[in-house]
Design an enzyme around this catalytic site. Structure first.
Site, PDB file in Angstrom:
ATOM      1  N   ARG A  53      -9.957   6.660   4.587  1.00 51.93           N
ATOM      2  CA  ARG A  53      -9.272   5.540   3.930  1.00 51.93           C
ATOM      3  C   ARG A  53      -9.073   5.812   2.441  1.00 51.93           C
ATOM      4  NH1 ARG A  53     -13.504   1.414   5.877  1.00 51.93           N
ATOM      5  NH2 ARG A  53     -12.567  -0.109   4.480  1.00 51.93           N
ATOM      6  N   ARG A  89     -21.522  -2.831   3.113  1.00 57.88           N
ATOM      7  CA  ARG A  89     -20.810  -3.928   3.768  1.00 57.88           C
ATOM      8  C   ARG A  89     -20.834  -3.744   5.280  1.00 57.88           C
ATOM      9  NH1 ARG A  89     -14.634  -4.942   1.977  1.00 57.88           N
ATOM     10  NH2 ARG A  89     -14.186  -3.300   3.467  1.00 57.88           N
ATOM     11  N   ARG A 139       0.815  -1.206   0.000  1.00 59.77           N
ATOM     12  CA  ARG A 139       0.000   0.000   0.000  1.00 59.77           C
ATOM     13  C   ARG A 139       0.850   1.259   0.000  1.00 59.77           C
ATOM     14  NH1 ARG A 139      -4.970  -2.559   2.550  1.00 59.77           N
ATOM     15  NH2 ARG A 139      -6.630  -1.085   2.153  1.00 59.77           N
TER      16      ARG A 139
HETATM   17  P1  ADP Z   1     -10.037  -2.035   2.760  1.00 59.25           P
HETATM   18  O1  ADP Z   1      -9.296  -2.446   1.538  1.00 59.25           O
HETATM   19  O2  ADP Z   1     -11.503  -2.165   2.618  1.00 59.25           O
HETATM   20  O3  ADP Z   1      -9.580  -0.709   3.290  1.00 59.25           O
HETATM   21  P2  ADP Z   1      -8.536  -3.891   4.364  1.00 59.25           P
HETATM   22  O4  ADP Z   1      -9.151  -4.996   5.128  1.00 59.25           O
HETATM   23  O5  ADP Z   1      -7.639  -4.213   3.235  1.00 59.25           O
HETATM   24  O6  ADP Z   1      -9.748  -3.021   3.933  1.00 59.25           O
HETATM   25  O7  ADP Z   1      -7.703  -2.962   5.359  1.00 59.25           O
HETATM   26  C1  ADP Z   1      -8.275  -2.459   6.548  1.00 59.25           C
HETATM   27  C2  ADP Z   1      -7.253  -1.572   7.274  1.00 59.25           C
HETATM   28  O8  ADP Z   1      -6.088  -2.353   7.620  1.00 59.25           O
HETATM   29  C3  ADP Z   1      -6.699  -0.385   6.483  1.00 59.25           C
HETATM   30  O9  ADP Z   1      -7.553   0.741   6.540  1.00 59.25           O
HETATM   31  C4  ADP Z   1      -5.349  -0.161   7.206  1.00 59.25           C
HETATM   32  O10 ADP Z   1      -5.527   0.507   8.438  1.00 59.25           O
HETATM   33  C5  ADP Z   1      -4.887  -1.573   7.545  1.00 59.25           C
HETATM   34  N1  ADP Z   1      -4.014  -2.129   6.480  1.00 59.25           N
HETATM   35  C6  ADP Z   1      -4.325  -3.167   5.638  1.00 59.25           C
HETATM   36  N2  ADP Z   1      -3.308  -3.400   4.795  1.00 59.25           N
HETATM   37  C7  ADP Z   1      -2.329  -2.505   5.078  1.00 59.25           C
HETATM   38  C8  ADP Z   1      -1.038  -2.217   4.554  1.00 59.25           C
HETATM   39  N3  ADP Z   1      -0.525  -2.926   3.524  1.00 59.25           N
HETATM   40  N4  ADP Z   1      -0.316  -1.212   5.098  1.00 59.25           N
HETATM   41  C9  ADP Z   1      -0.794  -0.508   6.120  1.00 59.25           C
HETATM   42  N5  ADP Z   1      -2.008  -0.702   6.663  1.00 59.25           N
HETATM   43  C10 ADP Z   1      -2.781  -1.687   6.152  1.00 59.25           C
END
Ligand code: ADP
Length: 188
Positions: A146, A128, A89
């Protein structure tokens, strides 16, 4: 070996499509969001740390996320390949991923990017939130935060993967089957 980074904003349908792709190509599905939520549920130190960031709609710090992801990859040495869902990310995460895959003589093969308009993302996430029990899907302010994090920190990664010729834009609007079809076509 087939390694796919499934790219896209929150609510683009990465989790759903990752499940289909995992089954179709017999891969290991690694969702950083799911792993963080599992740690929160089990009250681990990692979960306690991640929760504060997740509740605010912010990214968990790179150092923590990268370490966690690497140990998950290391647990599956014999895999056919991986679907990375929600990782990388940030550019720093992408570089770390390339580095530790290359230590194993592995590489990222495809980076399909699901494209969905912001208003549709917010609607999907609020919907969701009615059933998922995820508090970060129940608050519109957190959802926009987000999306903001995605635009600031994650979207620039498209250039990173575009330069290596791995990025493919996929229309993320349509039925689950239609989108799955587009992904399979892109992956080949
Ligand atoms: P979505 O894609 O719907 O935002 P996720 O389940 O992928 O949901 O992620 C939820 C939360 O988890 C994010 O808003 C972040 O806080 C954290 N997160 C997930 N993946 C990462 C990542 N690669 N780096 C940093 N934070 C992450």
């Amino acid at each position: 070996m087939l390694n796919i980074v499934l790219f896209g904003p929150p609510g683009a349908g990465k989790g759903t499509q990752a499940q289909y792709l995992t089954e179709h190509y017999q891969l290991i599905h690694l969702s950083t969001g799911d792993i963080f939520r599992y740690n929160i549920k089990n009250g681990t130190e990692l979960g306690k740390l991640a929760k504060g960031y997740m509740d605010e709609g912010q990214l968990v710090p790179d150092e923590v996320t990268i370490k966690m992801l690497q140990s998950e990859v290391d647990r599956h040495e014999a895999a056919n390949g991986f679907i990375f869902d929600g990782f990388p990310r940030t550019v720093e995460q992408a570089k770390a991923l390339d580095n530790f895959l290359s230590d194993k003589s592995w590489t990222i093969d495809h980076v399909p990017a699901l494209e969905v308009p912001d208003e549709e993302l917010v609607n999907r996430l609020l919907n969701r939130g009615k059933t998922s029990g995820r508090s970060d899907d129940q608050n519109e302010e957190v959802i926009w935060k987000r999306i903001g994090e995605y635009n600031d920190k994650t979207a620039p990664l498209k250039n990173y993967y575009e330069e290596s010729g791995k990025l493919r834009h996929i229309d993320g609007v349509g039925s689950i089957e239609e989108i799955f079809g587009r992904l399979k076509e892109a992956i080949g």
